[in-house]
Motif scaffolding. Structure first.
Motif, mmCIF file in Angstrom:
data_model
loop_
_atom_site.group_PDB
_atom_site.id
_atom_site.type_symbol
_atom_site.label_atom_id
_atom_site.label_comp_id
_atom_site.label_asym_id
_atom_site.label_seq_id
_atom_site.Cartn_x
_atom_site.Cartn_y
_atom_site.Cartn_z
ATOM 1 N N ALA A 200 2.997 1.963 2.460
ATOM 2 C CA ALA A 200 2.777 2.515 1.122
ATOM 3 C C ALA A 200 3.902 3.475 0.749
ATOM 4 N N GLU A 201 4.323 4.304 1.680
ATOM 5 C CA GLU A 201 5.421 5.229 1.407
ATOM 6 C C GLU A 201 6.720 4.477 1.135
ATOM 7 N N GLU A 202 6.973 3.409 1.885
ATOM 8 C CA GLU A 202 8.177 2.604 1.655
ATOM 9 C C GLU A 202 8.163 1.983 0.258
ATOM 10 N N LEU A 203 6.985 1.575 -0.198
ATOM 11 C CA LEU A 203 6.861 0.994 -1.532
ATOM 12 C C LEU A 203 6.897 2.052 -2.626
ATOM 13 N N GLN A 204 6.893 3.330 -2.259
ATOM 14 C CA GLN A 204 6.779 4.457 -3.176
ATOM 15 C C GLN A 204 5.419 4.494 -3.866
ATOM 16 N N ALA A 205 4.419 3.954 -3.173
ATOM 17 C CA ALA A 205 3.032 4.068 -3.622
ATOM 18 C C ALA A 205 2.497 5.392 -3.077
ATOM 19 N N LEU A 206 2.964 6.475 -3.672
ATOM 20 C CA LEU A 206 2.750 7.808 -3.105
ATOM 21 C C LEU A 206 1.406 8.425 -3.466
ATOM 22 N N ASP A 207 0.647 7.770 -4.321
ATOM 23 C CA ASP A 207 -0.730 8.213 -4.593
ATOM 24 C C ASP A 207 -1.694 7.695 -3.531
ATOM 25 N N THR A 208 -1.240 6.771 -2.711
ATOM 26 C CA THR A 208 -2.131 6.031 -1.816
ATOM 27 C C THR A 208 -2.229 6.685 -0.449
ATOM 28 N N HIS A 209 -3.453 6.853 0.016
ATOM 29 C CA HIS A 209 -3.697 7.299 1.388
ATOM 30 C C HIS A 209 -4.808 6.440 1.961
ATOM 31 N N VAL A 210 -4.508 5.780 3.082
ATOM 32 C CA VAL A 210 -5.437 4.848 3.722
ATOM 33 C C VAL A 210 -6.177 5.551 4.843
ATOM 34 N N VAL A 211 -7.478 5.360 4.884
ATOM 35 C CA VAL A 211 -8.308 5.839 5.987
ATOM 36 C C VAL A 211 -8.984 4.656 6.672
ATOM 37 N N SER A 212 -9.429 3.685 5.886
ATOM 38 C CA SER A 212 -10.059 2.475 6.409
ATOM 39 C C SER A 212 -9.301 1.271 5.860
ATOM 40 N N PRO A 213 -8.846 0.351 6.709
ATOM 41 C CA PRO A 213 -7.973 -0.725 6.232
ATOM 42 C C PRO A 213 -8.639 -1.717 5.298
ATOM 43 N N ASP A 214 -9.971 -1.739 5.282
ATOM 44 C CA ASP A 214 -10.683 -2.700 4.450
ATOM 45 C C ASP A 214 -11.052 -2.151 3.073
ATOM 46 N N GLY A 215 -10.760 -0.873 2.807
ATOM 47 C CA GLY A 215 -11.086 -0.285 1.514
ATOM 48 C C GLY A 215 -12.476 0.301 1.425
ATOM 49 N N TYR A 216 -13.237 0.238 2.526
ATOM 50 C CA TYR A 216 -14.580 0.826 2.552
ATOM 51 C C TYR A 216 -14.491 2.318 2.248
ATOM 52 N N ASP A 217 -15.425 2.825 1.467
ATOM 53 C CA ASP A 217 -15.393 4.227 1.068
ATOM 54 C C ASP A 217 -15.238 5.149 2.273
ATOM 55 N N ALA A 218 -14.266 6.035 2.208
ATOM 56 C CA ALA A 218 -14.024 7.016 3.271
ATOM 57 C C ALA A 218 -13.419 8.259 2.646
#
Length: 444
Positions: A200-218
């Motif tokens: 995400a950082e490489e893509l400059q998707a800087l709003d994005t922070h991943v906690v669960s890879p499937d998108g489940y609420d976390a």
């Protein structure tokens, strides 16, 4: 009966691009601070903070200063159609998939829960790692930690699946079980999360922070309409990504049973894509020219969707996050309205920003764009902040494909091909176009 598999094709004339040197004085863009990650990748929905009532006054300006402002951003001028009045999403964006120009946006950088649209980043990160024919016998530990109420494709312990099967489960059924098995193949969930955040950082998707890879609420897991669109655009450079996200129906391996002769058999069952603009649904027609990408829905995120479609030689990306109107298929209806506006406005409306290239391609500081702030700062007629308002580096030629192998994948739609962002001697494309191979229109 299986849904009919439909294909179509078109050609694009790609304009030549002008090369210039990278400016070493490109203005820096503001990136919102990262939240503190949760210690549990599979936190329950109740552990996630509720979204704020209003967007922050200061949001990221990656892609242009206009995109960091709350409210609707569009350049009104003679000949530009009026935006639909009944779009209720908290955040949305309409962008040209080839040039990267953002035609209009609403709270584009508002950091919200992404739900399963985050699987686009999962796929863009992991797809190149494993050949389709590689197999995995599922261990009980592979399926550990899947959140309660998760969408599942129906993977069974001690059964063997190909990577092709697993990706069909991710894209068509949004299967969290398939995500967890692929993550187990990738040295575990935590390693996968770390790789997704780095990508995400490489893509400059800087709003994005991943906690669960499937998108489940976390707790702490966020993205934005801008980032999801950026991620989709990156994913669509990969042939396999394009094929999976455009597949309508496929066969998925069932559990092993014994026939009347005592022989072990695995009867496949049909799965259908959950993208309702791709498949159609009761009261909702298939959208003309639609070719992916990914939908999502969780307690905290509400409904989310990123789509790509082509009409009249234009290819648009639209992302919609969390419509406030409580109606069946509302996220798809609002997406369709924004697509309709975008196709009418394309070529008439002055952009309010752009989708930036990956950091390596830009050769600049985080947030630097290929044309600086020129596009973002230009134009007038800003609308107010009303509430309603396996990666292939070569250019493939798309063609109809028939189901083959254990996955039984349906006909693929070719979307975008290799990234044309040049980085040689400090030069790159100012007017970037990511050329598309032949697109198809779905037909019986």
């Amino acid at each position: 009966m299986p849904a009919p598999k439909k294909t179509a094709r078109r050609s694009l004339l790609i304009a030549s691009a002008t090369l210039v040197s990278v400016s070493l004085t490109a203005p820096a863009a503001f990136a919102a601070p990262r939240p503190t990650p949760s210690s549990s990748p599979s936190s329950s929905p109740s552990s996630s903070p509720s979204p704020t009532v209003a967007p922050p006054a200061n949001m990221s300006t990656v892609g242009g200063t206009r995109l960091g402002r709350p409210g609707t951003q569009v350049n009104l001028a003679s000949g530009v159609p009026v935006l639909p009045k009944d779009v209720t999403a908290r955040s949305w964006i309409i962008a040209d998939a080839e040039s990267g120009e953002v035609l209009a946006a609403h709270n584009a950088h508002w950091r919200l829960a992404p739900a399963s649209t985050l699987k686009m980043l999962f796929a863009d990160t992991l797809l190149p790692k494993f050949p389709k024919t590689r197999t995995r016998k599922v261990a009980p530990s592979d399926l550990a930690g899947i959140g309660a109420g998760s969408s599942m494709v129906g993977i069974k312990e001690n059964e063997t699946y190909t990577v092709h099967d697993l990706w069909l489960g991710v894209f068509l059924r949004s299967g969290n079980d398939a995500v967890h098995v692929l993550s187990a193949m990738n040295q575990g969930v935590q390693n996968t999360v770390e790789e997704m955040n780095r990508h995400a950082e490489e893509l400059q998707a800087l709003d994005t922070h991943v906690v669960s890879p499937d998108g489940y609420d976390a707790a702490g897991q966020v993205s934005s309409a801008y980032d999801l669109t950026l991620i989709a655009r990156s994913g669509l450079q990969k042939k396999d990504f394009r094929e999976y996200c455009s597949t309508v129906t496929a066969k998925f391996p069932g559990a092993t049973t014994r026939n009347d002769k005592g022989e072990a058999v695995r009867e496949p069952f049909e799965i259908q894509n959950t993208n309702r603009l791709l498949t159609g649904d009761s009261g909702l027609s298939q959208y003309q020219g639609i070719a992916g990408v990914k939908n999502g829905n969780t307690t905290n995120a509400g409904a989310t969707f990123t789509g790509v479609a082509e009409q009249g030689g234009k290819v648009l990306l639209v992302t919609v996050m969390n419509p406030q109107k409580d109606a069946h298929n509302e996220v798809y209806k609002e997406t369709a309205q924004l697509f309709d506006w975008g196709f009418k406005a394309a070529g008439k409306v002055e952009p309010v920003g752009e989708l930036v290239p990956p950091r390596g391609a830009a050769g600049a500081r985080p947030g630097a764009t290929a044309s600086g702030e020129a596009n973002a700062a230009g134009g007038s007629g800003e609308a107010g902040g009303g509430a309603g308002a396996g990666g292939d580096s070569t250019r493939p030629v798309a063609s109809a494909t028939t189901p083959s192998g254990s996955g039984g994948m349906g006909t693929a739609l070719g979307i975008t091909a290799g990234l044309l962002a040049l980085l040689a001697g400090g030069a790159f494309l100012v007017k970037r176009r990511w050329p598309l191979p032949d697109l198809v229109r779905r037909r019986k």
